[in-house]
Design an enzyme around this catalytic site. Structure first.
Site, PDB file in Angstrom:
ATOM      1  N   HIS A  90       0.713  -1.150  -0.071  1.00 13.51           N
ATOM      2  CA  HIS A  90      -0.261  -0.082  -0.069  1.00 13.51           C
ATOM      3  C   HIS A  90       0.839   1.398  -0.096  1.00 13.51           C
ATOM      4  CE1 HIS A  90      -3.803   2.293   1.437  1.00 13.51           C
ATOM      5  NE2 HIS A  90      -3.007   2.976   1.482  1.00 13.51           N
ATOM      6  N   HIS A 149       1.685   5.326  -1.635  1.00 10.86           N
ATOM      7  CA  HIS A 149       1.583   6.366  -2.550  1.00 10.86           C
ATOM      8  C   HIS A 149       2.745   6.941  -2.914  1.00 10.86           C
ATOM      9  CE1 HIS A 149      -2.816   6.490  -0.943  1.00 10.86           C
ATOM     10  NE2 HIS A 149      -2.352   6.289  -0.049  1.00 10.86           N
ATOM     11  N   LYS A 175      -9.118  -0.195  -6.075  1.00 13.14           N
ATOM     12  CA  LYS A 175      -9.154   0.522  -4.761  1.00 13.14           C
ATOM     13  C   LYS A 175     -10.552   1.399  -4.834  1.00 13.14           C
ATOM     14  CE  LYS A 175      -7.856   2.262  -0.776  1.00 13.14           C
ATOM     15  NZ  LYS A 175      -6.855   3.128  -0.567  1.00 13.14           N
ATOM     16  N   HIS A 203     -10.800   1.484   1.312  1.00 10.16           N
ATOM     17  CA  HIS A 203     -10.574   2.186   2.493  1.00 10.16           C
ATOM     18  C   HIS A 203     -11.633   2.274   3.208  1.00 10.16           C
ATOM     19  CE1 HIS A 203      -8.557   5.746   4.135  1.00 10.16           C
ATOM     20  NE2 HIS A 203      -9.767   5.888   4.705  1.00 10.16           N
ATOM     21  N   HIS A 211      -5.159  -0.797   5.424  1.00  9.28           N
ATOM     22  CA  HIS A 211      -4.291  -0.045   6.548  1.00  9.28           C
ATOM     23  C   HIS A 211      -5.264  -0.118   7.729  1.00  9.28           C
ATOM     24  CE1 HIS A 211      -7.225   2.747   4.888  1.00  9.28           C
ATOM     25  NE2 HIS A 211      -6.187   3.087   4.113  1.00  9.28           N
ATOM     26  N   ASP A 242       1.377   2.343   3.626  1.00  6.68           N
ATOM     27  CA  ASP A 242       0.598   3.595   3.334  1.00  6.68           C
ATOM     28  C   ASP A 242       1.495   4.860   3.381  1.00  6.68           C
ATOM     29  OD1 ASP A 242      -1.563   5.054   2.786  1.00  6.68           O
ATOM     30  OD2 ASP A 242      -2.365   5.152   4.791  1.00  6.68           O
TER      31      ASP A 242
HETATM   32  C1  NCD Z   1      -3.524   8.863   2.023  1.00  4.77           C
HETATM   33  C2  NCD Z   1      -2.929  10.107   1.084  1.00  4.77           C
HETATM   34  O1  NCD Z   1      -2.239  11.107   1.706  1.00  4.77           O
HETATM   35  O2  NCD Z   1      -3.028   9.797  -0.237  1.00  4.77           O
HETATM   36  N1  NCD Z   1      -3.277   9.491   3.283  1.00  4.77           N
HETATM   37  C3  NCD Z   1      -3.529   8.912   4.725  1.00  4.77           C
HETATM   38  O3  NCD Z   1      -3.658   9.564   5.360  1.00  4.77           O
HETATM   39  N2  NCD Z   1      -3.353   7.714   4.691  1.00  4.77           N
HETATM   40  C4  NCD Z   1      -4.606   8.366   1.520  1.00  4.77           C
HETATM   41  C5  NCD Z   1      -5.100   7.234   2.270  1.00  4.77           C
HETATM   42  O4  NCD Z   1      -4.641   6.019   2.231  1.00  4.77           O
HETATM   43  O5  NCD Z   1      -5.959   7.285   3.222  1.00  4.77           O
HETATM   44 ZN    ZN Z   2      -3.228   5.047   1.441  1.00  7.69          ZN
END
Ligand code: NCD
Ligand code: ZN
Length: 338
Positions: A13, A15, A96, A135, A169, A241
């Site tokens: 997971h 970003h 997702k 999510h 998460h 995450d």
């Molecule tokens: C994530 C993001 O910033 O893209 N933020 C987070 O707080 N985890 C998005 C997500 O996974 O909820």
């Molecule tokens: Zn995330």
């Protein structure tokens, strides 16, 4: 000097963003991970094959390392057709689903979690064997949002017994317990939710770099998550995450949600599993479980960690982008061997 090797670590997971932020963070993940599941919440989100393949290519170029496997995801829309999903199936590892507005860049998510509303698409995904990553939060009181989502996970698991559903998460004891109740429910867990509770975020002075969605919960929750991770529960996998936001968006009024952990994740996981005398389970938690759950095979990297102090940088920078990592300026007990 003490050493520990992790074979093919996977971050299920992640970003990576785009543009200069992508160029800043992609090499940091590619350095220590063999592969990652890439989140689709760009602006605009990834909803077409063209956008997906071009993002995959941008990641490849930015990561500067052919040895980093990217498992792409599509942003769930309720109106994808069978033909579209059949065509894109081999390019994605899952889809997702975000409830609209629940977290960063989720405005285009679903307006309702009603099963009948989602049924046509979820049935296609089930028929085509495409995993659903979720999510799982309601828009209720912030500490209860994940717990309140449990009935939705149960309804999804019961209505689509052949659909692989990943609770992303997870942060609560309730989610851990649900793992053993339905064959088709799996979960990812972050590094920070194994380490912190709401107290670390807001008990003393407010720590914006620990603010994320879902928010860190109670000691009982952390304990349940940690117990499941340390024993490498077969339905639980590591997903950082890691969610970079520039420093000015974190240290601001209206702090963005997301904790940036990718450059410290393996060092801290090693420290944590060692502390609990569970190092033998770390490879399973951080690689083998994900390979089994997603039915993937990967063998491109082994990472050697050595027991040597690692001073975490106070900031990572590239051109005009920057991001502050978790444990900035602190010293970790393990380092990555270069
Ligand atoms: C994530 C993001 O910033 O893209 N933020 C987070 O707080 N985890 C998005 C997500 O996974 O909820
Ligand atoms: Zn995330």
């Amino acid at each position: 000097m003490k050493e520990f090797i992790i074979n093919n670590p996977l971050d299920m997971h992640l970003h990576l963003r785009d543009n200069d932020m992508l160029k800043l963070v992609a090499p940091l993940s590619a350095k220590t991970f063999a592969g990652a599941l890439i989140m689709p919440n760009l602006v605009p989100p990834i909803t077409s094959k063209e956008a997906l393949l071009s993002y995959k290519q941008r990641i490849k170029e930015a990561s500067n390392d052919n040895n980093f496997e990217t498992f792409m995801t599509l942003f769930f829309k309720s109106d994808y057709t069978f033909d579209f999903l059949k065509d894109i199936k081999d390019d994605i590892i899952g889809i997702k689903l975000y409830p609209a507005g629940i977290t960063t860049n989720s405005e285009d998510g679903v307006s309702s979690m009603d099963i009948e509303f989602l049924r046509p698409n979820l049935q296609i995904m089930s028929d085509l064997n495409i995993p659903l990553c979720v999510h799982g939060e309601t828009n209720g009181f912030v500490m209860d949002r994940e717990k309140e989502f449990m009935p939705t996970y149960e309804a999804l698991a019961k209505s689509f017994p052949k659909l692989k559903i990943i609770m992303e998460h997870i942060t609560t004891k309730e989610a851990v317990l649900l793992l053993d109740k339905y064959d088709n429910l799996y979960a990812s867990v972050t590094l920070h939710h194994l380490l912190i509770t709401l107290d670390d975020l807001a008990g003393d002075s407010l720590k914006p770099h620990l603010f994320c969605k879902p928010i860190a919960k109670r000691p009982r929750d952390k304990k349940a998550l940690l117990k499941a991770a340390l024993k490498a529960h077969p339905k639980l996998m590591f997903g950082s995450d890691s969610a970079p936001h520039p420093k000015h968006k974190k240290e601001s009024c209206g702090c963005a949600a997301g904790v940036f952990t990718s450059p410290i994740a393996l060092q801290v996981l090693t420290q944590l599993f060692e502390k609990h005398k569970c190092l033998d389970n770390l490879n399973t938690f951080v690689s083998l479980n994900a390979q089994k759950i997603y039915n993937i095979k990967i063998n491109n990297k082994y990472i050697k960690l050595i027991k040597k102090d690692f001073k975490v940088p106070n900031i990572y920078e590239y051109k005009n982008e920057n991001v502050v990592p978790m444990y900035a300026n602190e010293t970790l007990l393990w380092s990555i061997k270069e």
